[in-house]
Design a protein around this motif. Structure first.
Motif, mmCIF file in Angstrom:
data_model
loop_
_atom_site.group_PDB
_atom_site.id
_atom_site.type_symbol
_atom_site.label_atom_id
_atom_site.label_comp_id
_atom_site.label_asym_id
_atom_site.label_seq_id
_atom_site.Cartn_x
_atom_site.Cartn_y
_atom_site.Cartn_z
ATOM 1 N N GLN A 67 0.831 -1.189 0.000
ATOM 2 C CA GLN A 67 0.000 0.000 0.000
ATOM 3 C C GLN A 67 0.880 1.258 0.000
ATOM 4 N N ASN B 178 -16.162 6.744 -2.400
ATOM 5 C CA ASN B 178 -14.810 6.244 -2.190
ATOM 6 C C ASN B 178 -14.776 4.725 -2.136
ATOM 7 N N GLN B 179 -15.844 4.115 -1.638
ATOM 8 C CA GLN B 179 -15.880 2.664 -1.539
ATOM 9 C C GLN B 179 -15.790 2.022 -2.921
ATOM 10 N N ARG C 150 -14.578 3.504 -5.683
ATOM 11 C CA ARG C 150 -13.271 3.829 -6.258
ATOM 12 C C ARG C 150 -12.180 2.961 -5.648
ATOM 13 N N ASP C 151 -12.266 2.688 -4.343
ATOM 14 C CA ASP C 151 -11.293 1.799 -3.704
ATOM 15 C C ASP C 151 -11.391 0.395 -4.281
ATOM 16 N N ARG C 152 -12.618 -0.038 -4.570
ATOM 17 C CA ARG C 152 -12.799 -1.365 -5.167
ATOM 18 C C ARG C 152 -12.143 -1.420 -6.547
ATOM 19 N N TRP C 153 -12.312 -0.366 -7.344
ATOM 20 C CA TRP C 153 -11.683 -0.331 -8.664
ATOM 21 C C TRP C 153 -10.161 -0.443 -8.548
ATOM 22 N N GLN C 154 -9.591 0.256 -7.574
ATOM 23 C CA GLN C 154 -8.144 0.211 -7.409
ATOM 24 C C GLN C 154 -7.693 -1.175 -6.963
ATOM 25 N N ARG C 155 -8.465 -1.826 -6.109
ATOM 26 C CA ARG C 155 -8.113 -3.175 -5.672
ATOM 27 C C ARG C 155 -8.163 -4.162 -6.837
ATOM 28 N N GLU D 134 -5.011 -3.770 -8.664
ATOM 29 C CA GLU D 134 -3.905 -4.378 -7.918
ATOM 30 C C GLU D 134 -3.893 -5.894 -8.105
ATOM 31 N N GLU E 136 -2.912 3.414 -12.120
ATOM 32 C CA GLU E 136 -3.627 4.394 -11.303
ATOM 33 C C GLU E 136 -5.043 4.552 -11.852
#
Length: 267
Positions: free
Chosen positions: A17, A135-136, A138-143, A146, A159
């Motif tokens: 992270q 944000n939840q 968007r955080d899922r998209w980033q995960r 990853e 990104e």
């Protein structure tokens, strides 16, 4: 390509992270695991003390790490080399398809080597500009990015930008440069195919220079409006075709990036 030894490549890969790589990593660095990482390594994978895995630092670095005597920490024991990235940075601006289909686009685009994904509000997206994306989500998209980066042996995690309007995104990219190619995918039969357009641009580069960035914009269901195509062209984007078939909003970015990555892999 210079890759870690086969036995090292088979080790589990874990993306660190941002707060874990605020300081430059080096051999013998200690890293405190997050609760999610600790659960995954110790409870899901059932790794024991001293077990090794690969830590990805989000900036292209692969580090061989091992679980220390305290399961909350790991120690960096070696630097690995992995040159699986494309030489040219690829940015995808994708008008958000309906439902959760953006997740498929993010996953497959990551596998194909994209470095940045910008979800866009367009005239025809169901979700309209100004809608707050939590944000939840968007955080899922980033995960998702990853996880896809880990599975596809990427050294960079793409990104995922906050959604923005197509016009705003174009305005931020109005500068012209021979080293930056900008394409908008359209369905007009007279548009040049993306592949020969890439080849022509590559051939026109001055001797000794290389492409720094390729930007590709794909539309949602129904494609771009005439107004959007006009402002994109005014911002330096070249209209290109992806072939004679009409592609869905989920398939189009995958086809476009497949063409771009295959082209770059042969150069």
């Amino acid at each position: 390509m210079l890759l870690p030894q086969p036995q090292k490549r088979r080790l589990q890969r874990v993306t660190l992270q941002p707060h874990q790589v605020e300081q430059t990593l080096e051999v013998n660095s200690a890293i405190a695991l997050t609760s999610e990482q600790r659960h995954y390594l110790c409870n899901v994978l059932r790794l024991e003390i001293g077990a090794e895995f690969i830590a990805l630092d989000r900036q292209g670095g692969w580090w061989l790490a091992k679980l220390s005597s305290e399961a909350d920490n790991v120690q960096i024991i070696d630097k690995l080399e992995n040159n699986s990235e494309l030489d040219t940075q690829i940015t995808l601006g994708v008008a958000m398809p309906k439902g959760s289909n953006i997740e498929s686009v993010i996953r497959q685009s990551t596998e194909l080597g994209v470095r940045q994904i910008v979800p866009l509000f367009s005239d025809r997206t169901i979700i309209k500009s100004g809608t707050e994306i939590g944000n939840q989500k968007r955080d899922r998209w980033q995960r998702i990015a990853e996880e896809a980066a880990e599975l596809s042996l990427r050294t960079y995690v793409p990104e995922i930008n906050a959604p923005q309007s197509f016009k705003t995104w174009l305005g931020d990219r109005s500068s012209a440069s021979a080293q930056i190619l900008k394409y908008i995918c359209v369905t007009h039969p007279e548009a040049t195919h993306l592949l020969p357009s890439l080849q022509s641009a590559y051939d026109a580069l001055p001797a000794g220079e290389h492409l720094a960035q390729i930007m590709v914009a794909t539309g949602c269901e129904g494609g771009w409006t005439a107004r959007e195509e006009e402002i994109a062209i005014a911002s330096g984007f070249i209209p290109v075709s992806l072939g004679d078939r009409v592609l869905s909003a989920v398939t189009a970015p995958v086809v476009a990036l497949s063409i771009v990555s295959a082209f770059l892999d042969t150069k």
